[in-house]
Scaffold this motif. Structure first.
Motif, mmCIF file in Angstrom:
data_model
loop_
_atom_site.group_PDB
_atom_site.id
_atom_site.type_symbol
_atom_site.label_atom_id
_atom_site.label_comp_id
_atom_site.label_asym_id
_atom_site.label_seq_id
_atom_site.Cartn_x
_atom_site.Cartn_y
_atom_site.Cartn_z
ATOM 1 N N GLN A 260 32.550 15.596 -16.700
ATOM 2 C CA GLN A 260 33.448 15.191 -15.627
ATOM 3 C C GLN A 260 34.856 15.021 -16.168
ATOM 4 O O GLN A 260 35.064 14.887 -17.381
ATOM 5 C CB GLN A 260 32.989 13.876 -14.994
ATOM 6 N N MET B 215 21.048 14.567 -22.601
ATOM 7 C CA MET B 215 21.789 13.551 -23.353
ATOM 8 C C MET B 215 21.574 12.149 -22.784
ATOM 9 O O MET B 215 21.401 11.189 -23.522
ATOM 10 C CB MET B 215 23.280 13.902 -23.289
ATOM 11 N N GLN C 92 38.173 3.892 -27.449
ATOM 12 C CA GLN C 92 36.815 3.965 -27.999
ATOM 13 C C GLN C 92 36.625 2.974 -29.153
ATOM 14 O O GLN C 92 35.632 2.254 -29.205
ATOM 15 C CB GLN C 92 36.495 5.389 -28.478
ATOM 16 N N TYR D 284 34.149 -0.654 -29.385
ATOM 17 C CA TYR D 284 33.111 -0.997 -30.358
ATOM 18 C C TYR D 284 33.467 -2.282 -31.109
ATOM 19 O O TYR D 284 32.696 -3.232 -31.140
ATOM 20 C CB TYR D 284 32.898 0.146 -31.356
ATOM 21 N N MET E 51 32.326 5.260 -25.710
ATOM 22 C CA MET E 51 32.448 6.459 -26.552
ATOM 23 C C MET E 51 32.803 7.644 -25.658
ATOM 24 O O MET E 51 32.138 7.893 -24.659
ATOM 25 C CB MET E 51 31.140 6.726 -27.295
ATOM 26 N N ILE E 52 33.840 8.366 -26.062
ATOM 27 C CA ILE E 52 34.341 9.434 -25.198
ATOM 28 C C ILE E 52 33.230 10.433 -24.844
ATOM 29 O O ILE E 52 33.075 10.824 -23.686
ATOM 30 C CB ILE E 52 35.529 10.150 -25.873
ATOM 31 N N VAL F 211 18.718 -1.343 -28.426
ATOM 32 C CA VAL F 211 19.651 -2.296 -29.040
ATOM 33 C C VAL F 211 19.744 -3.567 -28.194
ATOM 34 O O VAL F 211 19.778 -4.690 -28.709
ATOM 35 C CB VAL F 211 21.044 -1.656 -29.245
ATOM 36 N N MET F 212 19.775 -3.392 -26.865
ATOM 37 C CA MET F 212 19.823 -4.566 -25.987
ATOM 38 C C MET F 212 18.595 -5.446 -26.221
ATOM 39 O O MET F 212 18.694 -6.677 -26.284
ATOM 40 C CB MET F 212 19.882 -4.131 -24.513
ATOM 41 N N SER G 239 20.429 2.490 -25.876
ATOM 42 C CA SER G 239 20.995 1.261 -25.304
ATOM 43 C C SER G 239 19.915 0.209 -25.094
ATOM 44 O O SER G 239 20.085 -0.951 -25.478
ATOM 45 C CB SER G 239 21.662 1.548 -23.957
ATOM 46 N N VAL H 188 30.016 10.010 -24.677
ATOM 47 C CA VAL H 188 29.058 9.425 -23.737
ATOM 48 C C VAL H 188 29.700 9.279 -22.361
ATOM 49 O O VAL H 188 29.100 9.567 -21.323
ATOM 50 C CB VAL H 188 28.578 8.050 -24.246
ATOM 51 N N ASN H 189 30.940 8.844 -22.375
ATOM 52 C CA ASN H 189 31.668 8.577 -21.141
ATOM 53 C C ASN H 189 31.741 9.800 -20.233
ATOM 54 O O ASN H 189 31.778 9.683 -19.008
ATOM 55 C CB ASN H 189 33.069 8.078 -21.511
ATOM 56 N N ILE I 96 26.590 -4.217 -25.005
ATOM 57 C CA ILE I 96 26.077 -3.027 -25.702
ATOM 58 C C ILE I 96 26.191 -1.753 -24.859
ATOM 59 O O ILE I 96 26.819 -0.783 -25.295
ATOM 60 C CB ILE I 96 24.655 -3.296 -26.212
ATOM 61 N N PRO I 97 25.631 -1.734 -23.642
ATOM 62 C CA PRO I 97 25.853 -0.519 -22.845
ATOM 63 C C PRO I 97 27.329 -0.282 -22.544
ATOM 64 O O PRO I 97 27.740 0.863 -22.336
ATOM 65 C CB PRO I 97 25.056 -0.779 -21.559
ATOM 66 N N ILE J 22 28.756 1.422 -25.670
ATOM 67 C CA ILE J 22 28.241 2.790 -25.765
ATOM 68 C C ILE J 22 28.961 3.684 -24.762
ATOM 69 O O ILE J 22 29.330 4.825 -25.065
ATOM 70 C CB ILE J 22 26.704 2.790 -25.574
ATOM 71 N N PRO K 151 36.070 15.276 -28.585
ATOM 72 C CA PRO K 151 35.230 15.555 -27.415
ATOM 73 C C PRO K 151 35.984 16.256 -26.282
ATOM 74 O O PRO K 151 35.369 16.921 -25.461
ATOM 75 C CB PRO K 151 34.764 14.167 -26.968
ATOM 76 N N HIS K 152 37.294 16.099 -26.245
ATOM 77 C CA HIS K 152 38.058 16.731 -25.166
ATOM 78 C C HIS K 152 38.719 18.033 -25.612
ATOM 79 O O HIS K 152 39.651 18.500 -24.967
ATOM 80 C CB HIS K 152 39.149 15.778 -24.658
ATOM 81 N N SER L 95 31.462 10.447 -34.197
ATOM 82 C CA SER L 95 31.572 10.830 -32.786
ATOM 83 C C SER L 95 32.955 11.364 -32.428
ATOM 84 O O SER L 95 33.154 11.860 -31.320
ATOM 85 C CB SER L 95 31.245 9.630 -31.896
ATOM 86 N N LEU L 96 33.911 11.232 -33.335
ATOM 87 C CA LEU L 96 35.263 11.700 -33.000
ATOM 88 C C LEU L 96 35.727 12.856 -33.887
ATOM 89 O O LEU L 96 36.780 13.449 -33.636
ATOM 90 C CB LEU L 96 36.275 10.547 -33.117
ATOM 91 N N ILE M 245 20.814 8.325 -24.498
ATOM 92 C CA ILE M 245 21.751 7.191 -24.397
ATOM 93 C C ILE M 245 21.035 5.972 -23.839
ATOM 94 O O ILE M 245 21.182 4.855 -24.342
ATOM 95 C CB ILE M 245 22.941 7.559 -23.481
#
Ligand code: HEM
Ligand SMILES: [Cu+2]
Lengths: 169, 503
Positions: free
Chosen positions: A122, A1, B301, B305, B356-357, A12-13, A9, B359-360, B349-350, B353, A63-64, A58-59, A5
């Protein structure tokens, strides 16, 4: 993953940096008559629509989310200065594992790393609370637990490990 | 725009010497940490974590200080400000720094700049309670100084514009007719006064509670509540430093483009949105505290954004529009100010990103995080401050970039970009942040990062030395004193009087 990412990133940057660069280059060109207000509105709506889309995507699956099925097993993890206690040495392959994580003293962070030292998941360890997180291992082998929250002078030494093993049905 | 007043330039110039010197010093500490992670230097973990604490607190504090100086300077054009207030603010700040440095390097305190409860009380024998208390008293002094500063700014804004709502541009937003439109600096200041005062008051609350707990451990504090308060305070405070320093962009860039930075309706809306968002975003620091209610994490989150939109679509977009076709000249000031908005935008931007849960879960507390915040600090707030410093000593005429200026600028930007990229790559390689000792497989990245960091330090030294020399020559030329000189400051540094002073 993580490589994905990183790539997204950086792309886009780079795009944002490029837009700035183009404006800087355009400083010495004759001014153009364009409808700035309209372009700004488009940009705002573009960002809003994209944001709504990405947020839902994404939600939608929380995710949890904690596994509650029959085959889910629980592993209790306790942190302290500067050790991890894991109440099992072997974790079954392919089954959702619910980690219940807490600490005896200060904040710590439980990070699970595979043998390539890639962080898989984590969760924080909070005094007085139990944070829960579910993870399903799809490869057998030795995994490490590293501390992800600064907790004092031996923070970087706070590691432990466990095995993921295939179990017969 | 009508500048009716004269900024307190002597005090601000002096503050920028301090800021520049401390930035440079703290960068050297950063360089030492990077070199230690790369095993080029042998630093004991105890000392490493002390340095980490000093670097974090020192940098955040200096960002706040320089941002406050920038804003004070330009507000001084629009509202009368009591001079003594700035000196009180600065004195309290310096007193606070003394407490903090003593706590770290004499008392051995290494609880991190976030003093996350209950670590300050549980050092494992490394530091005494007194050191932790001294650290927190230092913060409290600085906080009190800021509050006094904001009270004065808020008071004068209310007096002049008849309330904070007017200063926030609500007339414009609501479509009411008004010919007293607050300039961008005032809009920004009104927002910062509100949100950073709230942050400092809540920060003071958690400091007081922590101090009481240190002195009387039977007084218990809820660790989750403390964490919320600390991250709220920390997040808002460091963001406020950027939102104060950006005033330099609003006020200086028009001298170059010949186009005034106007308070438009969209500008006012953006600042009001920021005012709300900046206070709701801090939950993105707590995405791995799964005991928190889901709505808080979701808010964290979403706001991560959506708070990018005012930055990208208003600040960055407007700057690009102002630049295009302006035929502006490039000197150190304009180059640094433009790069500061670019760096801030790119760095967001990073950060978004990571907000986001999903990604986090794999990026939180890896070096990804110092990767993104160093972007909008080194190439954002700090670039704004250095740009402001270059402008202060620029003189009336805009000259094009000299050879030396160009060298310092390129060294700084190239070094910063490399330094940040290495952090991001290390973060993606799962290297945890705040580790004094690194695994062998991470050492190479650390060393590359160290080399880039050295370039940043070099560029910074160039900027700071140039600034100090500029002040000395300016004073020799005009016979001014650094402190107390009120009038000549604006003339000698206000640059091209054309746009600003005339219109
Ligand atoms: C040459 C420039 C700089 C270098 C070499 C540097 C280096 C570092 C290093 C090595 C870390 C620790 C990374 C880790 O967690 O593993 C760090 C953290 C940090 N830096 Fe910098 N830095 C620089 C500039 C800045 C600037 C300009 C600011 C702010 C204005 C800043 C603010 C911070 C903060 C807030 C932390 C977090 C401290 C913590 O985790 O407790 N740094 N920096
Ligand atoms: Cu730790």
């Amino acid at each position: 993953m993580q490589p994905l990412i990183l790539t997204i990133s950086l792309v886009v940057m780079a795009v944002v940096a490029l837009l700035f660069w183009r404006s800087v280059r355009a400083a010495s060109k004759p001014p153009q008559q364009e409808n700035v207000g309209k372009r700004r509105t488009q940009l705002i709506w573009g960002l809003v629509v994209f944001g709504v889309f990405i947020s839902i995507a994404s939600l939608r699956e929380w995710p949890h989310a904690i596994a509650s099925g029959e085959d889910a097993i629980v592993v209790n993890v306790t942190g302290g200065q500067w050790w991890w206690e894991i109440d099992t040495e072997e974790v079954p392959l392919g089954k959702p594992v619910n980690f219940f994580v807490t600490t005896e003293d200060v904040n710590h962070g439980m990070g699970i790393y595979n043998s390539d030292m890639q962080l898989l998941v984590q969760v924080q360890a909070m005094p007085g609370y139990t944070n829960k997180v579910t993870y399903t291992f799809d490869e057998p082998g030795l995994y490490q637990v590293l501390c992800m929250e600064y907790c004092g002078v031996s923070h970087h030494d706070m590691t432990n490990e466990f095995n993921v093993v295939a179990v017969d049905q | 725009m009508n500048y009716s007043y004269t900024p307190q330039s002597g005090a601000v110039k002096f503050t920028m010497i301090l800021s520049g010197a401390v930035f440079a010093l703290m960068m050297v500490l950063g360089l030492l940490m990077r070199a230690a992670q790369g095993e080029w230097l042998d630093i004991e973990p105890e000392l490493f974590y002390q340095i980490l604490t000093a670097h974090g607190a020192g940098m955040v504090g200096t960002a706040g200080l320089s941002g406050a100086a920038v804003m004070w300077y330009f507000l001084g054009r629009h509202i009368p400000l009591t001079k003594a207030v700035f000196w009180i603010f600065l004195s309290l700040f310096i007193a606070g720094v003394v407490f903090i440095l003593g706590s770290i390097f004499v008392g051995g305190f290494a609880g991190g700049w976030t003093f996350l409860f209950p670590l300050p009380a549980m050092s494992g024998g490394l530091w005494e309670v007194g050191a932790a208390v001294s650290f927190m008293l230092g913060y409290t002094l600085i906080g009190v100084g800021f509050l006094i500063y904001y009270i004065e700014v808020g008071r004068q804004i209310i007096k002049r514009f008849g309330g904070l709502a007017n200063a926030l541009g609500w007339q414009l937003i609501l479509g009411r007719k008004t010919d007293d439109i607050p300039p961008p600096a005032i809009v920004a200041a009104a927002a910062v006064v509100i949100f950073n005062s709230i942050a400092i008051v809540l920060g003071a609350a958690v400091l007081v509670v922590s101090i009481v707990n240190l002195l009387a451990p039977e007084f218990e504090v809820d660790a989750l509540l403390a964490k919320n308060l600390i991250y709220f305070f920390g997040h808002v405070f460091i963001n406020a430093s950027i939102y104060m320093a950006v005033v330099a962009v609003y006020e200086i860039i028009p001298e170059y483009t010949g186009r005034p930075w106007k308070t438009t309706r969209i500008f006012a809306i953006a600042w009001n949105v920021v005012l709300i968002f900046v206070m709701a975003i801090y939950w993105h620091h707590l995405l791995q505290d799964t005991v928190l209610p889901a709505w808080m994490l979701i808010t964290g989150q979403l706001v991560s954004y959506f708070s990018g939109i005012p930055l990208l679509a208003v600040t960055a977009f407007s700057l690009c529009v102002y630049i295009r076709g302006s035929n502006m000249k490039w000197d150190l000031t304009s180059a640094l100010l433009v790069i500061s908005i670019a760096g801030w935008s790119v760095g967001s931007i990073p950060a978004s990103i990571d907000g986001m849960i999903a990604v986090n879960k794999v990026m939180h507390n890896t070096q990804w995080v110092p990767g993104h915040f160093h972007t909008y600090l080194l190439l954002g707030e700090v670039a704004m401050s250095f740009g402001f410093m270059a402008w202060l000593v620029r003189g009336k005429n805009i000259r094009t970039l000299s050879g030396l200026d160009k060298a310092a600028f390129i060294t700084y930007v190239f070094g910063a970009v490399g330094f940040i990229l290495v952090f991001l790559i290390s973060g993606a390689a799962s290297v945890p942040r705040r580790w004094a000792v690194h695994l062998p497989e991470w050492i190479l990245q650390d060393r590359v990062g160290t080399i880039f960091a050295a370039l940043v330090v070099l560029g910074t030294l160039g900027f700071v030395v140039r600034y100090v020399l500029g002040l000395i020559f300016e004073n020799q030329a005009s016979g001014d004193q650094i402190s107390g000189d009120q009038n000549s400051g604006d003339m000698s540094s206000g640059g091209q009087p054309s746009l600003g002073q005339k219109a």
